[in-house]
Write a protein that holds these residues in place. Structure first.
Motif, short mmCIF file in Angstrom:
data_model
loop_
_atom_site.label_atom_id
_atom_site.label_comp_id
_atom_site.label_asym_id
_atom_site.label_seq_id
_atom_site.Cartn_x
_atom_site.Cartn_y
_atom_site.Cartn_z
N PHE A 120 0.82 -1.21 0.00
CA PHE A 120 0.00 0.00 0.00
C PHE A 120 0.85 1.26 0.00
CE2 PHE A 120 1.12 -0.53 4.38
CZ PHE A 120 1.15 0.74 4.91
N ALA A 121 2.11 1.14 0.40
CA ALA A 121 3.02 2.28 0.45
C ALA A 121 4.41 1.81 0.05
CB ALA A 121 3.05 2.90 1.85
N ASN A 122 5.26 2.77 -0.26
CA ASN A 122 6.64 2.45 -0.63
C ASN A 122 7.35 1.81 0.56
OD1 ASN A 122 9.60 2.95 -0.88
ND2 ASN A 122 8.97 3.84 -2.84
N PRO A 123 7.87 0.59 0.42
CA PRO A 123 8.51 -0.09 1.57
C PRO A 123 9.65 0.69 2.19
CG PRO A 123 8.09 -1.64 -0.21
CD PRO A 123 7.79 -0.27 -0.76
N ALA A 124 10.53 1.24 1.37
CA ALA A 124 11.66 2.01 1.91
C ALA A 124 11.18 3.25 2.64
CB ALA A 124 12.62 2.39 0.79
N LEU A 125 10.11 3.84 2.14
CA LEU A 125 9.55 5.03 2.78
C LEU A 125 9.06 4.71 4.19
CD1 LEU A 125 8.30 7.91 2.80
CD2 LEU A 125 6.29 6.90 1.69
N VAL A 126 8.29 3.63 4.34
CA VAL A 126 7.77 3.27 5.66
C VAL A 126 8.92 2.87 6.58
CG1 VAL A 126 6.23 1.73 6.93
CG2 VAL A 126 5.58 2.55 4.66
N GLY A 127 9.92 2.16 6.04
CA GLY A 127 11.09 1.81 6.84
C GLY A 127 11.79 3.05 7.36
N PHE A 242 13.05 9.24 -6.78
CA PHE A 242 13.19 7.80 -6.53
C PHE A 242 12.08 7.18 -5.67
CE2 PHE A 242 17.62 9.24 -7.25
CZ PHE A 242 17.91 8.44 -8.35
N MET A 243 11.25 7.99 -5.03
CA MET A 243 10.23 7.44 -4.16
C MET A 243 8.81 7.78 -4.63
SD MET A 243 12.23 8.14 -0.56
CE MET A 243 11.37 6.94 0.44
N ALA A 244 8.60 9.01 -5.05
CA ALA A 244 7.27 9.39 -5.54
C ALA A 244 6.91 8.69 -6.84
CB ALA A 244 7.21 10.90 -5.73
N THR A 245 7.91 8.25 -7.60
CA THR A 245 7.67 7.62 -8.90
C THR A 245 7.54 6.10 -8.83
OG1 THR A 245 10.07 7.57 -9.26
CG2 THR A 245 8.87 9.47 -10.14
N ASP A 246 7.51 5.55 -7.63
CA ASP A 246 7.34 4.11 -7.47
C ASP A 246 6.10 3.63 -8.22
OD1 ASP A 246 7.65 1.47 -6.30
OD2 ASP A 246 6.00 2.01 -4.97
N TYR A 247 6.24 2.61 -9.05
CA TYR A 247 5.15 2.16 -9.90
C TYR A 247 3.91 1.77 -9.11
CZ TYR A 247 8.01 1.89 -14.17
OH TYR A 247 8.77 2.19 -15.26
N VAL A 248 4.11 1.06 -8.03
CA VAL A 248 2.98 0.49 -7.28
C VAL A 248 2.20 1.56 -6.54
CG1 VAL A 248 2.31 -1.18 -5.51
CG2 VAL A 248 4.25 -1.67 -7.02
N THR A 249 2.89 2.57 -6.03
CA THR A 249 2.25 3.54 -5.15
C THR A 249 2.09 4.92 -5.78
OG1 THR A 249 4.41 4.03 -4.15
CG2 THR A 249 3.05 2.35 -3.08
N SER A 250 2.09 5.00 -7.10
CA SER A 250 1.85 6.27 -7.79
C SER A 250 0.79 6.05 -8.88
CB SER A 250 3.15 6.80 -8.41
OG SER A 250 3.63 5.92 -9.41
N PRO A 251 0.07 7.11 -9.27
CA PRO A 251 -0.99 6.98 -10.28
C PRO A 251 -0.44 6.52 -11.63
CG PRO A 251 -1.20 9.03 -9.07
CD PRO A 251 0.15 8.47 -8.71
N PHE A 252 -1.33 5.94 -12.44
CA PHE A 252 -0.87 5.42 -13.73
C PHE A 252 -1.27 6.26 -14.92
CE2 PHE A 252 -4.54 2.79 -12.28
CZ PHE A 252 -5.52 3.31 -13.12
N THR A 253 -2.10 7.30 -14.74
CA THR A 253 -2.45 8.19 -15.85
C THR A 253 -1.66 9.48 -15.74
OG1 THR A 253 -4.27 9.28 -14.67
CG2 THR A 253 -4.80 7.25 -15.87
N LEU A 254 -1.48 10.16 -16.87
CA LEU A 254 -0.74 11.42 -16.87
C LEU A 254 -1.43 12.45 -15.99
CD1 LEU A 254 1.49 13.27 -17.83
CD2 LEU A 254 0.13 13.76 -19.88
N LYS A 255 -2.75 12.56 -16.13
CA LYS A 255 -3.49 13.51 -15.30
C LYS A 255 -3.34 13.16 -13.83
CE LYS A 255 -7.57 14.54 -16.78
NZ LYS A 255 -9.04 14.45 -17.04
N GLY A 256 -3.40 11.88 -13.53
CA GLY A 256 -3.23 11.44 -12.14
C GLY A 256 -1.85 11.76 -11.60
N LYS A 257 -0.82 11.57 -12.42
CA LYS A 257 0.54 11.87 -11.99
C LYS A 257 0.70 13.36 -11.67
CE LYS A 257 2.57 8.22 -14.90
NZ LYS A 257 3.00 7.30 -13.85
#
Length: 317
Positions: A120-127, A242-257
């Motif tokens: 649900f969140a970036n693992p390194a971020l929560v660590g 390196f963290m905001a762009t994580d595939y799993v925890t960032s939006p997948f559309t341009l507008k969403g990004k």
């Protein structure tokens, strides 16, 4: 040649890119930050990074072995997590405490939620946040380069009362205290260029995040210099790339990004400017990670050929 209509579940378009390839690109992009940290803070920076990587890989291998799951260490995602987490701590971070952060990142945040792609969140971020809350003293024990100017001898750039006294060149080159990966903006920019050129990430999130922060500080301080100091200080650039762009925890559309990046800028600016905490990137990222599913829903692309259904006529007509 006969053509056939094939009806199947998505995805209908497939890419030759693999998780291993994408993670390898991220590792290459992180290399300038690792090298810069060793030059600025000494060889212990390499030790911290190596220990973090080995620990993350070992934790993932051991967990999957005990749970009798397919071992995913070949996808290099644990290596990336280890490097990013190491670059989010000071060079003097005790190894035992760092291992706790690695454990939280890999076992608690990643594997307990189902593995890569399910967190649900970036693992390194929560660590990093767990380490900051649990070991605040160690996480705020800055080591400064010998060439650092006098006004940085007792505070990181974000804590300096008058940002106009700070040298933009020193901030860009990393001549100041901080965690391993955030100090040298030049190294982060080199990594960003590589990731964008190889199409590993989109420039949308870093540009929206950093651009909005610059604009907010420019409006608040009426000073271009102070706004640039805010952009070059703390973990903003490293987090944006390196963290905001994580595939799993960032939006997948341009507008969403773009929405995601601007929202990150708003939250980070609010924490830094009005809060008692001089940083704000980690908490802003965690907060916005939780909103990504809603951003995806709100910015979902309209399917090709979709026709909005007409409103039902009032009853009785």
């Amino acid at each position: 040649m006969d053509t056939k209509l094939i009806v199947s579940a998505s995805p209908h378009l497939r890419s030759e890119e693999t998780t291993t390839g994408l993670m390898a690109n991220v590792i290459v992009a992180l290399t300038p930050c690792v090298v810069a940290s060793a030059i600025i803070f000494g060889l212990r920076a390499l030790l911290v990074t190596a220990v973090s990587v080995v620990a993350c890989v070992a934790f993932e291998w051991l967990y999957c072995k005990l749970m009798k799951k397919a071992n995913p260490i070949g996808d290099l995602s644990a290596v990336v997590t280890g490097i990013i987490l190491a670059l989010n701590v000071p060079v003097g971070m005790p190894i035992g405490e760092l291992l706790i952060g690695d454990f939280v990142a890999i076992i608690v945040v990643k594997q307990l939620f189902g593995g890569i792609g399910m967190n649900f969140a970036n693992p390194a971020l929560v660590g990093r946040i767990v380490l900051f809350i649990s070991f605040a003293g160690a996480m705020n024990k800055w080591v400064f380069p010998d060439a650092a100017v006098d006004q940085l001898s007792s505070a990181t750039p974000l804590a300096v009362a008058d940002p106009n006294k700070l040298s933009l060149l020193d901030l860009f080159m990393g001549v100041h205290g901080g965690v391993l990966g955030e100090t040298c903006a030049l190294a982060i920019v080199l990594g960003l260029i590589y990731l964008v050129v190889t199409k590993t990430i989109s420039i949308a999130i870093p540009a929206a995040y950093v651009g909005s922060m610059f604009l907010f500080y420019l409006i608040a301080t009426h000073s271009v210099h102070a706004a640039l100091v805010a952009v070059l200080s703390g973990g903003l650039l490293f987090g944006a790339v390196f963290m905001a762009t994580d595939y799993v925890t960032s939006p997948f559309t341009l507008k969403g990004k773009l929405v995601y990046g601007v929202a990150l800028g708003i939250v980070t600016f609010a924490i830094r400017y009005w809060g008692s905490y001089t940083e704000g990137v980690s908490f802003a990222l965690l907060f916005m990670n939780l909103w990504v599913p809603y951003i995806n829903d709100m910015t979902r692309q309209t399917p090709y050929g979709y026709v909005k259904p007409a409103k039902k006529e009032a009853a009785g007509k």
